[in-house]
Design a protein around this motif. Structure first.
Motif, PDB file in Angstrom:
ATOM      1  N   ASP A  16      61.199 -30.366 110.785  1.00 36.44           N
ATOM      2  CA  ASP A  16      60.604 -31.236 109.785  1.00 36.44           C
ATOM      3  C   ASP A  16      61.327 -32.583 109.768  1.00 36.44           C
ATOM      4  O   ASP A  16      62.527 -32.666 110.038  1.00 36.44           O
ATOM      5  N   LYS A  18      61.821 -36.301 107.409  1.00 37.87           N
ATOM      6  CA  LYS A  18      61.608 -36.950 106.114  1.00 37.87           C
ATOM      7  C   LYS A  18      61.488 -38.454 106.310  1.00 37.87           C
ATOM      8  O   LYS A  18      62.173 -39.036 107.153  1.00 37.87           O
ATOM      9  N   TYR A  19      60.645 -39.073 105.535  1.00 35.91           N
ATOM     10  CA  TYR A  19      60.525 -40.517 105.540  1.00 35.91           C
ATOM     11  C   TYR A  19      60.087 -40.981 104.156  1.00 35.91           C
ATOM     12  O   TYR A  19      59.710 -40.179 103.309  1.00 35.91           O
ATOM     13  N   ARG A 512      58.432 -38.387 101.578  1.00 35.75           N
ATOM     14  CA  ARG A 512      57.526 -37.404 102.154  1.00 35.75           C
ATOM     15  C   ARG A 512      58.241 -36.646 103.272  1.00 35.75           C
ATOM     16  O   ARG A 512      59.108 -37.196 103.959  1.00 35.75           O
ATOM     17  N   THR A 513      57.825 -35.368 103.422  1.00 33.26           N
ATOM     18  CA  THR A 513      58.336 -34.551 104.516  1.00 33.26           C
ATOM     19  C   THR A 513      57.209 -34.307 105.505  1.00 33.26           C
ATOM     20  O   THR A 513      56.113 -33.882 105.122  1.00 33.26           O
ATOM     21  N   VAL A 514      57.448 -34.583 106.779  1.00 35.33           N
ATOM     22  CA  VAL A 514      56.466 -34.366 107.837  1.00 35.33           C
ATOM     23  C   VAL A 514      56.729 -32.997 108.473  1.00 35.33           C
ATOM     24  O   VAL A 514      57.825 -32.750 108.988  1.00 35.33           O
ATOM     25  N   HIS A 515      55.724 -32.113 108.378  1.00 38.34           N
ATOM     26  CA  HIS A 515      55.830 -30.789 108.980  1.00 38.34           C
ATOM     27  C   HIS A 515      55.048 -30.781 110.289  1.00 38.34           C
ATOM     28  O   HIS A 515      53.911 -31.253 110.364  1.00 38.34           O
ATOM     29  N   ASN A 516      55.621 -30.216 111.331  1.00 38.10           N
ATOM     30  CA  ASN A 516      54.985 -30.147 112.643  1.00 38.10           C
ATOM     31  C   ASN A 516      54.894 -28.691 113.104  1.00 38.10           C
ATOM     32  O   ASN A 516      55.869 -27.936 112.990  1.00 38.10           O
ATOM     33  N   GLN A 593      50.220 -31.660 112.373  1.00 37.38           N
ATOM     34  CA  GLN A 593      51.195 -32.365 111.534  1.00 37.38           C
ATOM     35  C   GLN A 593      50.590 -32.643 110.172  1.00 37.38           C
ATOM     36  O   GLN A 593      49.454 -33.097 110.069  1.00 37.38           O
ATOM     37  N   ASP A 595      51.824 -33.767 105.833  1.00 37.08           N
ATOM     38  CA  ASP A 595      52.877 -34.264 104.941  1.00 37.08           C
ATOM     39  C   ASP A 595      52.857 -33.511 103.619  1.00 37.08           C
ATOM     40  O   ASP A 595      51.800 -33.100 103.135  1.00 37.08           O
ATOM     41  N   THR A 596      54.036 -33.372 103.020  1.00 34.48           N
ATOM     42  CA  THR A 596      54.158 -32.881 101.638  1.00 34.48           C
ATOM     43  C   THR A 596      55.120 -33.768 100.894  1.00 34.48           C
ATOM     44  O   THR A 596      55.919 -34.476 101.489  1.00 34.48           O
TER      45      THR A 596
END
Length: 596
Positions: A16, A18-19, A512-516, A593, A595-596
């Motif tokens: 994961d 974060k941005y 936001r957290t990017v999940h892949n 992908q 985001d949360t």
């Protein structure tokens, strides 16, 4: 076309990331209400406070905002967040960038409050501006609100916290108001109040028997960029043989400055003083001990001895000490130099052997004067109201001038004891000493403000800037990024108008957290569909497929991918921009992908 998969895709979670997303906002005082942004002016009050009693006269006199909030409520609630403990970052209301901020609170505070639904997780550092015709404010990225108009003043010289050993602005006088300032402008006399040091030095200033007052100009009437309405300390300059009643400020821990021989380096002391026409004390308890012949248990006192000067501030401990790092004095009525200022420094047994600089004119006119004493590259210098009075060779150039017992004192010099009780024991007259009364000699009567000790000497331009503008930086408030609050604490009248007529710019921040996930579709998987177009008679409820869909060559298109948990709960679903044919000869990997 496949509407959904009949079994979970083989998925592998990738790392994961974060941005932070930012959005720019521009708001005016007219449009602020539509966004839920509010602005208030808070006013400190120490009057009787009983909201439940409508007949309480003090409550009825408390100032209110236009929408019927008590200004003292606004001040108190902001103080808890803004100023809970300005010397302890761990329990401060907002400790981010704590060491880089200057939190200088007066009795008046303006606030702009942005709701979290607008600023998100936090305001973005360095994105806040607030402007009108009279001011242009911006945040410096570490929590300080600065006024660009101050920075563009002619010959204005700014300083930072790192430039100081000690910085006592003495603006906490509002805490000692007896009541509502509109109905009671008097102050409680302080037997002991901790004063705030706005430098990075490990020093603690304690005021004893001091009184605060406000500068004469009405608050908001202008003044020199915040001087109007700010507070200062008055020292009463009296003494008594019976009790320790002297008025002074002691800066605890500063004896270490002398031990470390910092006074042999370049340094400067800047302060404002207001000297009345005469000093009330022209004698001090510096004589040899005299016994009171009353009973076998008796007092031992020091008699009064005449003195020609009173001490505004000093780092010297004993009058007979051969080391005098520095001392600032004013001559009293016993001499023809009455009202003149003297800067002493050197190595000698008494005042006559020390190197001195005396002001050319008397300052005992009841007006405020700016005084600077300093050592600059082996030169002693005294400035009065921005003008160099004299420059002499520093007597400590090749000699260590230090004392291992004295803190910095404002308002007098600490010197032994003035009174002690002696209890006799036995025929040989052995005495036990108790009830010692600390002796503070040559007490100063007058007012002091903005006492500052610099780590280096000041240029003539820097001295003139402080004298002309009564300030050392462009900081006029703070921004608390995590709370969405912009505060203005400077007392200049420009900011009273700004709070009602402004254009505000800022950027919100949302993390936001990017999940892949890597999802693999193997050869031959996902080759069925529940789409009505491939059901017999186009019946979505039929379990029979049309011939075209029953062939081994049938290969639908994948249009949607869903991610589920172990309980087959749908977590995320995504629709492909273009349909992808289900593989027949190879595997296909989708990278999903979200985001949360």
């Amino acid at each position: 076309m496949a509407r959904f998969t009949y079994k979970p895709i083989k998925g592998t979670s990738l790392a994961d990331k974060k941005y932070t997303m930012h959005k720019s906002w521009t708001v005016t005082d007219e449009t602020a209400g539509a966004y839920g942004i509010v602005s208030y002016s808070g006013q400190y009050s120490n009057g009787e406070w009983s909201i439940s009693d409508n007949n309480n006269t003090n409550v009825s006199n408390e100032p209110q905002t236009t929408d019927s909030f008590y200004k003292r409520e606004i001040f108190d609630s902001l103080k808890h967040i803004y100023y809970r403990d300005p010397e302890n970052s761990f329990i401060s209301g907002d400790n981010q960038y704590f060491r880089q901020q200057t939190r200088n609170l007066h009795r008046l505070i303006h606030v702009v409050d942005i709701p979290s639904r607008i600023f998100g997780d936090r305001l973005r550092e360095g994105s806040v501006t607030m402007s009108s015709g009279k001011a242009y404010l911006y945040d410096d990225g570490v929590g300080n609100i600065r006024d660009k108009n101050i920075e563009t003043l002619s010959n204005f010289e700014p300083f930072t916290k790192d430039d100081y050993y000690i910085k006592l602005d003495l603006n906490e006088g509002y805490k000692t108001q007896k009541g509502n300032y509109k109905t009671d402008s008097t102050f409680i006399e302080n037997k002991g109040i901790r004063l705030l040091d706005f430098s990075n030095g490990p020093y603690t200033a304690i005021g004893r028997d001091i009184t605060f007052d406000y500068h004469a100009l009405a608050m908001g009437a202008g003044g020199m960029y915040g001087r109007s309405g700010s507070s200062y300390v008055t020292l009463h300059g009296s003494q008594s043989i019976d009790e320790d009643t002297n008025s002074y400020i002691e800066i605890d821990g500063t004896v270490q400055m002398s031990v470390d021989r910092l006074w042999n380096n370049n340094w400067s002391i800047s302060t404002w003083i207001n000297v009345p026409e005469s000093q009330s004390v022209t004698q001090s308890f510096t004589g040899n001990w005299v016994n009171e012949q009353t009973t076998s248990n008796r007092w031992q006192n020091r008699p009064l001895v005449d003195n020609d000067y009173n001490i505004i501030a000093t780092s010297q401990a004993q009058s007979n000490n051969r080391h005098t790092p520095w001392e600032l004095q004013v001559y009293n009525s016993r001499t023809s130099k009455k009202g003149k200022i003297r800067f002493l420094r050197g190595f000698g047994t008494d005042d006559t052997t020390l190197t001195e600089i005396t002001s050319s004119t008397a300052l005992n006119d009841g007006n405020w004067h700016h005084v600077v004493i300093q050592v600059a590259t082996a030169s002693m210098q005294l400035y009065i109201d921005g003008t160099l009075q004299a420059s002499k060779t520093d007597p400590a150039t090749n000699i260590a001038i230090y004392d291992q017992t004295a803190n910095i004192l404002i308002g007098g010099r600490k010197w032994s004891h003035k009174r002690r009780y002696r209890a006799a024991s036995g025929e040989r007259g052995v005495f036990f000493h108790s009830k010692l009364a600390t002796n503070y000699i040559h007490p100063f009567k007058g007012s002091v403000n903005q006492f500052r000790v610099f780590k280096n000497y000041l240029s003539s331009n820097q001295i003139t800037s402080m004298k002309n503008y009564y300030r050392d930086s462009s900081i006029v408030g703070n921004v608390f990024y995590n709370h969405g609050m912009i505060t203005i604490t400077d007392l200049s009248g420009s900011y009273n108008d700004l709070i009602d007529d402004y254009t505000l710019n800022f950027k919100s921040s949302v993390e936001r957290t990017v999940h892949n996930y890597k999802c693999v579709v193997e050869d031959g998987e996902y080759n069925v569909s529940l789409n009505p177009s491939v059901r017999k008679n186009y019946d979505p409820n039929s379990d029979k497929l049309q011939g075209i869909a029953s062939s081994s060559n049938f290969s639908p298109y994948i249009t949607t991918i869903g991610l589920v948990d172990d309980s087959n709960q749908l977590l995320a679903i995504g629709k492909l921009a273009y349909p992808v044919k289900s593989p027949t000869d190879i595997d296909i990997t989708f990278n999903v992908q979200f985001d949360t």
